[in-house]
Write a protein that holds these residues in place. Structure first.
Motif, PDB file in Angstrom:
ATOM      1  N   GLU A 129       1.040  -0.812  -0.123  1.00  0.00           N
ATOM      2  CA  GLU A 129      -0.226  -0.156  -0.082  1.00  0.00           C
ATOM      3  C   GLU A 129       0.908   1.338   0.016  1.00  0.00           C
ATOM      4  O   GLU A 129       1.827   1.116  -0.098  1.00  0.00           O
ATOM      5  CB  GLU A 129      -1.249   0.066   1.733  1.00  0.00           C
ATOM      6  CG  GLU A 129      -0.107   0.081   2.741  1.00  0.00           C
ATOM      7  CD  GLU A 129      -0.452  -0.021   4.349  1.00  0.00           C
ATOM      8  OE1 GLU A 129      -1.696  -0.708   3.871  1.00  0.00           O
ATOM      9  OE2 GLU A 129      -0.147   0.110   4.870  1.00  0.00           O
ATOM     10  N   LYS A 175       0.655   5.152   2.056  1.00  0.00           N
ATOM     11  CA  LYS A 175       0.368   5.221   2.915  1.00  0.00           C
ATOM     12  C   LYS A 175       0.538   6.933   3.172  1.00  0.00           C
ATOM     13  O   LYS A 175       1.655   7.401   3.428  1.00  0.00           O
ATOM     14  CB  LYS A 175       0.166   4.722   4.090  1.00  0.00           C
ATOM     15  CG  LYS A 175      -0.715   5.037   5.577  1.00  0.00           C
ATOM     16  CD  LYS A 175      -0.349   4.061   6.627  1.00  0.00           C
ATOM     17  CE  LYS A 175      -0.143   4.928   7.859  1.00  0.00           C
ATOM     18  NZ  LYS A 175       0.618   5.186   8.459  1.00  0.00           N
ATOM     19  N   SER A 221      -4.940   9.571   8.687  1.00  0.00           N
ATOM     20  CA  SER A 221      -3.952   8.614   7.706  1.00  0.00           C
ATOM     21  C   SER A 221      -5.087   8.086   5.990  1.00  0.00           C
ATOM     22  O   SER A 221      -6.502   7.352   6.502  1.00  0.00           O
ATOM     23  CB  SER A 221      -3.029   7.319   7.965  1.00  0.00           C
ATOM     24  OG  SER A 221      -2.803   7.771   8.832  1.00  0.00           O
ATOM     25  N   ILE A 229      -5.276   5.284   2.982  1.00  0.00           N
ATOM     26  CA  ILE A 229      -4.544   4.701   2.461  1.00  0.00           C
ATOM     27  C   ILE A 229      -4.877   4.415   0.771  1.00  0.00           C
ATOM     28  O   ILE A 229      -5.490   4.145   0.810  1.00  0.00           O
ATOM     29  CB  ILE A 229      -4.301   3.494   3.318  1.00  0.00           C
ATOM     30  CG1 ILE A 229      -3.924   3.582   4.596  1.00  0.00           C
ATOM     31  CG2 ILE A 229      -3.852   1.906   2.530  1.00  0.00           C
ATOM     32  CD1 ILE A 229      -5.073   2.893   6.014  1.00  0.00           C
TER      33      ILE A 229
END
Lengths: 342, 155
Positions: free
Chosen positions: B37, B39, B100, B102
């Motif tokens: 991912e 982030k 956050s 993602i």
């Protein structure tokens, strides 16, 4: 509970009975009762007889316990009075000390280190004395510490301990309550410091290029980094906090002589539990009040401490600290005055 | 064939350079790149424009886009910030928020990305309200992922 684990517990109970100097020569009934009391289930004579046989003869078990039966006393005993099957020869006082420490640590519930400790203690207790008896549990209930509410970030405490031990730098985001800003930073952690029920991570801050401490409740998402660790070379860090009350220095950050007057009402409290290890009484005044000095780095926490004593404590020097306290008190008084006028 | 265990380790870019009109609030703090991912971590401090600090939310269609490419990597998760139509109402001008976003993993060799909540030409939907910004939506341009001295390996 697995059967073999229960058998090991019974062996330990039997061993405990055989080494109880206050009740020597336990009878078969005594042994059955002790097992039933500890484990909460019924046991037959043949089960306990088999246990004794296993403790005496089972080479796999390896105890080779010198258990004998005394017809005269109608009970069992070890022919070697120093014998015990306990692999760790802890005496009752030592066991009590572990239980006491376990009770203290319960104050920090939720910490993984503490969970590991509890598991370890359980293992020790299983191997040496079956399990903590109800009587032993009362020891834990005999002390009560002030309850700590859940501190944000406490769940990362074990990660910090690991990084300190293994010398691993940490990327983290820090929020400053006073500046109201977030900052991404890297710390090379050296010490976890507790102060006033809060935890602080102390280490070299890449952003500040110096030693700093960060309240763990203001740290977000610590991430371990694969980079060269900057070691601390300035001696024992714990010494650094010896000349402070709290963690947040004011002014120069250098130690100063602080003189305080304490009223007769609180002088005894301050004498029986000094504010700081550098506290010295310079004058006992006739009305029961005292004058004390301390050599320390003035901190925000010192100001809070002084204010918490209200009219019973007064800063007499240095002047700048008197001004700080006066300003705080004036602001407080104004706030109450404004309320009165509403 | 035995599959190679996928590693989540990657790199983290601290305080990456970027451009936007948001007056550094929200502030882009870190970008983490792994093979699973991408982030982005942000910090937001409420402002005095609103009595109780206002509110925030993210458009679920928010995406990142490598510079020089048209390929969009759409938001797959958000931590600590609700997605439209939900919203987080602050309680005071003192409130703050660490959150956050993602996105899918980026291919290797991407040097910079844009993060777009509202593409050019679309009317801003007041996704992230910042009174000092030119527009209300939450766009970050030319986030550098290759800046020397800001890239660290995750252990």
């Amino acid at each position: 509970m697995p059967q073999n684990k229960e058998a090991v517990i019974r062996y330990n109970i039997i061993d405990k009975c055989l080494t109880n100097r206050y009740n020597p020569f336990p009878s078969m009934n005594d042994l059955i009762e002790a097992c039933e009391e500890e484990l909460g289930t019924d046991f037959s004579v043949s089960t306990i007889q088999k246990d004794i046989k296993a403790m005496k003869e089972d080479k796999g078990l390896g105890y080779m316990a010198p258990i004998r039966f005394s017809k005269a006393e109608n009970g069992y005993y070890y022919s070697d009075p120093d014998y015990t099957i306990r692999s760790i020869g802890l005496n009752d006082k030592e066991i009590e000390a572990i239980e006491f420490a376990t009770g203290l640590l319960k104050n920090f519930q939720g910490i993984k280190v503490n969970d590991a400790y509890n598991t370890a203690v359980d293992k020790i207790f299983t191997s040496i004395k079956a399990k903590t008896s109800d009587k032993d549990k009362t020891l834990v209930h005999a002390i009560q510490l002030e309850e700590t509410t859940h501190l944000r970030g406490i769940e990362d405490l074990d990660k910090y301990i690991y990084c300190i031990k293994e010398k691993i730098p940490i990327s983290f985001v820090h929020y400053s309550f006073s500046k109201k800003t977030y900052k991404a930073n890297i710390i090379h952690p050296y010490l976890l410091k507790e102060s006033n029920k809060r935890w602080y991570l102390v280490g070299y801050s890449e952003e500040h290029k110096e030693l700093r401490n960060f309240g763990i409740d203001r740290i977000y998402e610590p991430v371990m980094l694969d980079m060269k660790f900057i070691d601390h070379s300035g001696g024992d860090l714990r010494e650094l906090y010896k000349n402070k009350i709290g963690m947040s220095p004011l002014e120069s950050g250098k130690p100063e002589i602080i003189t305080l007057w304490v009223s007769d009402v609180f002088s005894k409290y301050i004498l029986s539990m000094p504010l700081h290890e550098s506290q010295t009484v310079t004058e006992h005044i006739e009305d029961g009040s005292i004058r004390i000095t301390m050599n320390l780095v003035p901190t925000y926490e010192l100001i809070s401490k002084v204010l918490s004593y209200g009219e019973h404590m007064e800063v007499e020097s240095p002047k700048w600290l008197i001004k700080e306290i006066t300003t705080a008190l004036n602001k407080t008084a104004k706030r109450y005055e404004a309320k009165k006028r509403k | 064939m035995k599959q190679k265990k996928e590693s989540k380790k990657g790199i983290i870019i601290i305080n990456p350079s970027h451009k936007n009109d948001l007056d550094n609030n929200p502030q882009l703090l870190r970008v983490t790149l792994t093979n699973k991912e991408t982030k982005l971590d942000f910090g937001y401090q409420t402002e005095s424009y609103y009595k109780k600090g206002g509110w925030v939310r993210m458009d679920p269609k928010t995406f990142i886009r490598p510079i020089g490419s048209n390929k969009k990597y759409t938001l797959i998760n958000a931590t600590n910030i609700p997605l439209e139509p939900e919203q987080l109402n602050f309680k005071s001008q003192e409130d703050s928020l660490y959150f956050s976003l993602i996105f899918p993993a980026l291919p290797e060799g991407v040097d910079a990305i844009d993060m777009i909540e509202t593409p050019d030409g679309e009317k801003p939907k007041e996704g992230f309200v910042s009174p000092n910004s030119v527009q209300h939506d939450y766009n970050f341009f030319h986030i550098k992922l290759n800046e020397k001295g800001k890239i660290y390996k995750i252990k």
